[in-house]
Motif scaffolding. Sequence first.
Motif, PDB file in Angstrom:
ATOM      1  N   THR A 170      94.382 152.191  36.676  1.00 18.55           N
ATOM      2  CA  THR A 170      93.909 152.638  35.359  1.00 18.55           C
ATOM      3  C   THR A 170      94.871 152.200  34.258  1.00 18.55           C
ATOM      4  O   THR A 170      94.450 151.775  33.178  1.00 18.55           O
ATOM      5  CB  THR A 170      93.762 154.169  35.339  1.00 18.55           C
ATOM      6  N   LEU A 171      96.171 152.323  34.530  1.00 14.81           N
ATOM      7  CA  LEU A 171      97.167 151.868  33.561  1.00 14.81           C
ATOM      8  C   LEU A 171      96.999 150.388  33.273  1.00 14.81           C
ATOM      9  O   LEU A 171      97.055 149.954  32.112  1.00 14.81           O
ATOM     10  CB  LEU A 171      98.572 152.147  34.090  1.00 14.81           C
ATOM     11  N   ALA A 172      96.761 149.586  34.307  1.00 19.22           N
ATOM     12  CA  ALA A 172      96.573 148.147  34.112  1.00 19.22           C
ATOM     13  C   ALA A 172      95.329 147.866  33.280  1.00 19.22           C
ATOM     14  O   ALA A 172      95.347 146.984  32.408  1.00 19.22           O
ATOM     15  CB  ALA A 172      96.476 147.450  35.464  1.00 19.22           C
ATOM     16  N   VAL A 173      94.255 148.611  33.520  1.00 21.66           N
ATOM     17  CA  VAL A 173      93.031 148.429  32.733  1.00 21.66           C
ATOM     18  C   VAL A 173      93.291 148.778  31.268  1.00 21.66           C
ATOM     19  O   VAL A 173      92.888 148.043  30.351  1.00 21.66           O
ATOM     20  CB  VAL A 173      91.892 149.303  33.297  1.00 21.66           C
ATOM     21  N   GLY A 174      93.991 149.897  31.035  1.00 18.93           N
ATOM     22  CA  GLY A 174      94.281 150.299  29.665  1.00 18.93           C
ATOM     23  C   GLY A 174      95.149 149.290  28.942  1.00 18.93           C
ATOM     24  O   GLY A 174      94.878 148.931  27.784  1.00 18.93           O
ATOM     25  N   ILE A 175      96.188 148.804  29.586  1.00 22.36           N
ATOM     26  CA  ILE A 175      97.061 147.812  28.969  1.00 22.36           C
ATOM     27  C   ILE A 175      96.314 146.499  28.768  1.00 22.36           C
ATOM     28  O   ILE A 175      96.509 145.803  27.769  1.00 22.36           O
ATOM     29  CB  ILE A 175      98.335 147.623  29.807  1.00 22.36           C
ATOM     30  N   GLY A 176      95.431 146.164  29.704  1.00 24.37           N
ATOM     31  CA  GLY A 176      94.607 144.966  29.521  1.00 24.37           C
ATOM     32  C   GLY A 176      93.751 145.063  28.272  1.00 24.37           C
ATOM     33  O   GLY A 176      93.644 144.098  27.497  1.00 24.37           O
ATOM     34  N   LEU A 177      93.160 146.219  28.024  1.00 27.18           N
ATOM     35  CA  LEU A 177      92.342 146.417  26.829  1.00 27.18           C
ATOM     36  C   LEU A 177      93.165 146.251  25.554  1.00 27.18           C
ATOM     37  O   LEU A 177      92.735 145.609  24.598  1.00 27.18           O
ATOM     38  CB  LEU A 177      91.698 147.803  26.851  1.00 27.18           C
ATOM     39  N   GLN A 178      94.360 146.840  25.563  1.00 30.73           N
ATOM     40  CA  GLN A 178      95.164 146.752  24.342  1.00 30.73           C
ATOM     41  C   GLN A 178      95.842 145.401  24.185  1.00 30.73           C
ATOM     42  O   GLN A 178      96.338 145.078  23.111  1.00 30.73           O
ATOM     43  CB  GLN A 178      96.172 147.904  24.294  1.00 30.73           C
ATOM     44  N   ASN A 179      95.851 144.568  25.236  1.00 32.64           N
ATOM     45  CA  ASN A 179      96.414 143.226  25.108  1.00 32.64           C
ATOM     46  C   ASN A 179      95.484 142.282  24.346  1.00 32.64           C
ATOM     47  O   ASN A 179      95.938 141.252  23.836  1.00 32.64           O
ATOM     48  CB  ASN A 179      96.694 142.633  26.497  1.00 32.64           C
ATOM     49  N   ILE A 180      94.199 142.612  24.286  1.00 27.51           N
ATOM     50  CA  ILE A 180      93.264 141.733  23.580  1.00 27.51           C
ATOM     51  C   ILE A 180      93.657 141.574  22.110  1.00 27.51           C
ATOM     52  O   ILE A 180      93.824 140.453  21.630  1.00 27.51           O
ATOM     53  CB  ILE A 180      91.819 142.235  23.740  1.00 27.51           C
ATOM     54  N   PRO A 181      93.812 142.675  21.352  1.00 23.02           N
ATOM     55  CA  PRO A 181      94.229 142.496  19.950  1.00 23.02           C
ATOM     56  C   PRO A 181      95.624 141.906  19.798  1.00 23.02           C
ATOM     57  O   PRO A 181      95.911 141.233  18.808  1.00 23.02           O
ATOM     58  CB  PRO A 181      94.160 143.917  19.374  1.00 23.02           C
ATOM     59  N   GLU A 182      96.496 142.138  20.784  1.00 26.66           N
ATOM     60  CA  GLU A 182      97.834 141.559  20.694  1.00 26.66           C
ATOM     61  C   GLU A 182      97.780 140.040  20.779  1.00 26.66           C
ATOM     62  O   GLU A 182      98.534 139.343  20.088  1.00 26.66           O
ATOM     63  CB  GLU A 182      98.722 142.128  21.795  1.00 26.66           C
ATOM     64  N   GLY A 183      96.905 139.513  21.640  1.00 24.09           N
ATOM     65  CA  GLY A 183      96.742 138.062  21.710  1.00 24.09           C
ATOM     66  C   GLY A 183      96.267 137.485  20.389  1.00 24.09           C
ATOM     67  O   GLY A 183      96.753 136.441  19.925  1.00 24.09           O
ATOM     68  N   THR A 184      95.333 138.194  19.756  1.00 23.37           N
ATOM     69  CA  THR A 184      94.835 137.762  18.446  1.00 23.37           C
ATOM     70  C   THR A 184      95.934 137.823  17.396  1.00 23.37           C
ATOM     71  O   THR A 184      96.053 136.934  16.543  1.00 23.37           O
ATOM     72  CB  THR A 184      93.665 138.658  18.005  1.00 23.37           C
ATOM     73  N   THR A 239      95.956 141.662  33.033  1.00 26.01           N
ATOM     74  CA  THR A 239      96.381 141.996  31.671  1.00 26.01           C
ATOM     75  C   THR A 239      96.764 140.743  30.895  1.00 26.01           C
ATOM     76  O   THR A 239      96.516 140.641  29.692  1.00 26.01           O
ATOM     77  CB  THR A 239      97.564 142.982  31.687  1.00 26.01           C
ATOM     78  N   TRP A 240      97.365 139.783  31.592  1.00 23.33           N
ATOM     79  CA  TRP A 240      97.725 138.512  30.952  1.00 23.33           C
ATOM     80  C   TRP A 240      96.466 137.755  30.528  1.00 23.33           C
ATOM     81  O   TRP A 240      96.407 137.173  29.434  1.00 23.33           O
ATOM     82  CB  TRP A 240      98.564 137.682  31.917  1.00 23.33           C
TER      83      TRP A 240
END
Length: 269
Positions: free
Chosen positions: A159-173, A21-22
């Motif tokens: 699955t939770l880690a995958v979902g949070i990983g996906l939503q971390n992309i826009p947060e990094g931006t 996720t990081w």
Amino acid sequence: MLDFLMTLEPWQQALIATLFTWTMTGLGAAVVFLTRGVSENFLNITLGFAGGIMVAASFWSLLSPAIEASADNPIGEWFPALIGFLAGALFIYLFDKIIPHRHRGEKDAEGISIDYSRRSTLLVTSLTLHNIPEGLSIGILFGAAGLSRDPVMLASALTLAVGIGLQNIPEGTAVSMPLRADGASKPRAFFWGWMSAIVEPISAVIGVLLIGAIEPLLPYALAAGAGAMIFVVVEEVIPSTQKNGHSDAAVFAFLIGFSVMMVLDVALG
């Protein structure tokens, strides 16, 4: 993948998951190298998507397992979920009132008053605060899977880690681009955008250790992770998508994010 994870200790599983996720946060922060700017509409849509994932994950990955694990509670299976949910929200609320930070689209800072020369520094703090409940939730769920030795719960944690990983992309931006606009170099903006999520692996390991120490409180801990994430969505994510127009696009992105996480969790968990 599950067979490999089953051979590891829960803290190792959680650490690997949150390193993923990081890394996704770093992927989003790397957008700063590709463009001079990102439109507000794009950020609204991507953050709306992130909010949908967080809400869906809060129920299917955390609240639902908390209720299932409370079947023998003398008061009712709803009781641990209720108490944990409210306690998790209160925990993040107190952090929100203490830690100096600034939400996207706002000029005024929240938390203890400290004089910062750059408003973007407060934005980094805000996203760092945002990532604490995500890491804790992942750690708590991996810890629960380790205690139960249930491959279904392990799949849910993954699955939770995958979902949070996906939503971390826009947060990094959402961190790196304002830093760049505030005068930071591209490498520096990328670095701090990526580092805003370093608390996730740390929080995840803490979450696993907490579950190992307070096993009887597992349903409360699962629900607390949900309450913390819902507080962040309602207090920060959704309002930040509604301040600059394009609200309909953000709403539909939220619905898509919710649907994606729901399908992932039901299909894989």
